[in-house]
Design a protein around this motif. Structure first.
Motif, short mmCIF file in Angstrom:
data_model
loop_
_atom_site.label_atom_id
_atom_site.label_comp_id
_atom_site.label_asym_id
_atom_site.label_seq_id
_atom_site.Cartn_x
_atom_site.Cartn_y
_atom_site.Cartn_z
N ALA A 76 -2.00 -0.71 6.64
CA ALA A 76 -0.94 0.20 6.17
C ALA A 76 -0.49 -0.17 4.76
O ALA A 76 -0.21 0.71 3.94
N ARG A 77 -0.44 -1.45 4.47
CA ARG A 77 -0.07 -1.88 3.11
C ARG A 77 -1.08 -1.35 2.09
O ARG A 77 -0.70 -0.85 1.02
N GLN A 78 -2.36 -1.47 2.41
CA GLN A 78 -3.38 -0.99 1.47
C GLN A 78 -3.33 0.52 1.34
O GLN A 78 -3.51 1.07 0.25
N ILE A 79 -3.09 1.21 2.44
CA ILE A 79 -2.99 2.67 2.39
C ILE A 79 -1.82 3.09 1.50
O ILE A 79 -1.92 4.02 0.71
N ALA A 80 -0.70 2.36 1.62
CA ALA A 80 0.48 2.68 0.80
C ALA A 80 0.24 2.39 -0.67
O ALA A 80 0.96 2.91 -1.53
N GLN A 81 -0.79 1.58 -0.97
CA GLN A 81 -1.07 1.21 -2.36
C GLN A 81 -2.21 2.02 -2.97
O GLN A 81 -2.62 1.77 -4.10
N MET A 82 -2.73 2.99 -2.24
CA MET A 82 -3.88 3.75 -2.74
C MET A 82 -3.55 4.44 -4.06
O MET A 82 -2.45 4.95 -4.27
N ASP A 83 -4.56 4.46 -4.95
CA ASP A 83 -4.41 5.11 -6.25
C ASP A 83 -4.56 6.61 -6.04
O ASP A 83 -5.65 7.14 -5.92
N LYS A 220 -0.20 -4.31 -6.36
CA LYS A 220 -0.41 -4.35 -4.91
C LYS A 220 -0.30 -5.77 -4.36
O LYS A 220 0.00 -5.95 -3.17
N GLU A 221 -0.53 -6.79 -5.19
CA GLU A 221 -0.31 -8.18 -4.76
C GLU A 221 1.15 -8.56 -4.90
O GLU A 221 1.72 -9.25 -4.05
N LEU A 222 1.78 -8.14 -5.99
CA LEU A 222 3.19 -8.47 -6.20
C LEU A 222 4.07 -7.88 -5.10
O LEU A 222 5.06 -8.50 -4.70
#
Length: 280
Positions: A76-83, A220-222
């Motif tokens: 979900a974190r990666q999905i929220a960070q999608m470009d 996305k890391e911060l």
């Protein structure tokens, strides 16, 4: 912006669970509770789910919390960070969980919904009703150019994901210092002094009232390393200190713009994060 064809299209979903029988049961129960929904893809783990979401851009993602490798929360974190550019794409997220009362309590407060294993018909019906209402409100906002009364989530998605990730009462250790390049030197910048972070393709700009510095760490890391109560993500490339927000206005395009205390920079809020500023 949603066009006429898209507005009449059936809602689409990606389903992720490492247990085949659970996927089959949920698919069958969803067919009963939400016959219009199209399951466009199924994933066996979090990494696969992220890839399928990026490929299909569904309206809803059903994520099992506990999957091998990348968990549902990490996915979900990666999905929220999608470009996502200016499309404002951010699917509704529904977590699937077998237990964890702490998680359930967090869901009740948050921007996502949940399904308990095994998927009970009555509870699933409630989830579907909530998601349908949210999708309809988002579509109306797209077509009308405003909020149209769409209920904002009780807290930002990233805050909820941090809360879920720290189940059991163990508070995450957030960054206190940023090691950054300033001119020809490396400086240690206290996180307490940072006004905002803005990323481009290679670097992230760290801005304090006195210093502008560069780091190689992406937003996305911060997001995962900073306290979500103190730093809000307002764009895929921007984090702002909540205490540094002076005001929020709208530009001629209707976009929300953040003014920063003691600094001339204006920060644009992307559509995926407009819920942070209720009533604007």
């Amino acid at each position: 912006m949603t066009n006429t064809t898209e507005s009449t299209a059936a809602p689409r979903a990606v389903l992720a669970d490492d247990e085949r029988l659970m996927r089959e049961q949920l698919r069958a129960r969803l067919a009963e509770a939400w016959p219009e929904l199209q399951i466009v893809a199924e994933a066996k783990n979090g990494a696969e789910a992220v890839e399928l979401v990026e490929q299909h851009r569904p309206d809803v993602v059903f994520l099992d919390i506990r999957m091998p490798g990348m968990t549902g929360i990490d996915a979900a974190r990666q999905i929220a960070q999608m470009d996502v550019g200016d499309e404002g794409f951010l699917p509704e997220i529904v977590f699937i969980t077998a237990y964890d009362q702490y998680a359930v309590e967090a869901f009740e407060q948050g921007a996502v919904d949940y399904i308990l294993k095994p998927a009970e018909r009555d509870r699933l019906k409630l989830t579907v009703e909530r998601i349908v209402k949210r999708l309809a409100a988002r579509q109306a906002a797209d077509e009308g150019g405003g909020s149209n009364g769409a209920p904002p989530p009780a807290q930002p998605l990233q805050q909820l994901l941090h809360k879920l990730a720290s189940q059991g009462g163990v508070k995450p250790a957030y960054l206190k210092w940023i090691q950054a390049t300033v001119g020809q030197s490396i400086q240690m910048i206290p996180v307490d002094e940072v006004l905002f972070f803005i990323s481009d393709e290679k670097y992230t700009r760290v801005q304090t009232p006195q210093v502008e510095a560069l780091i190689r760490k992406p937003i996305k890391e911060l997001v995962d390393e900073l306290d979500p109560e103190r730093f809000w993500q307002i764009h895929r490339s921007t984090l702002v200190a909540v205490d540094a927000i002076a005001s929020i206005t709208r530009d001629f395009r209707g976009r929300q713009i953040v003014a920063v205390k003691g600094h001339p920079q204006k920060l644009e809020v992307s559509r995926s994060y407009t819920h942070l500023f209720k009533g604007m």
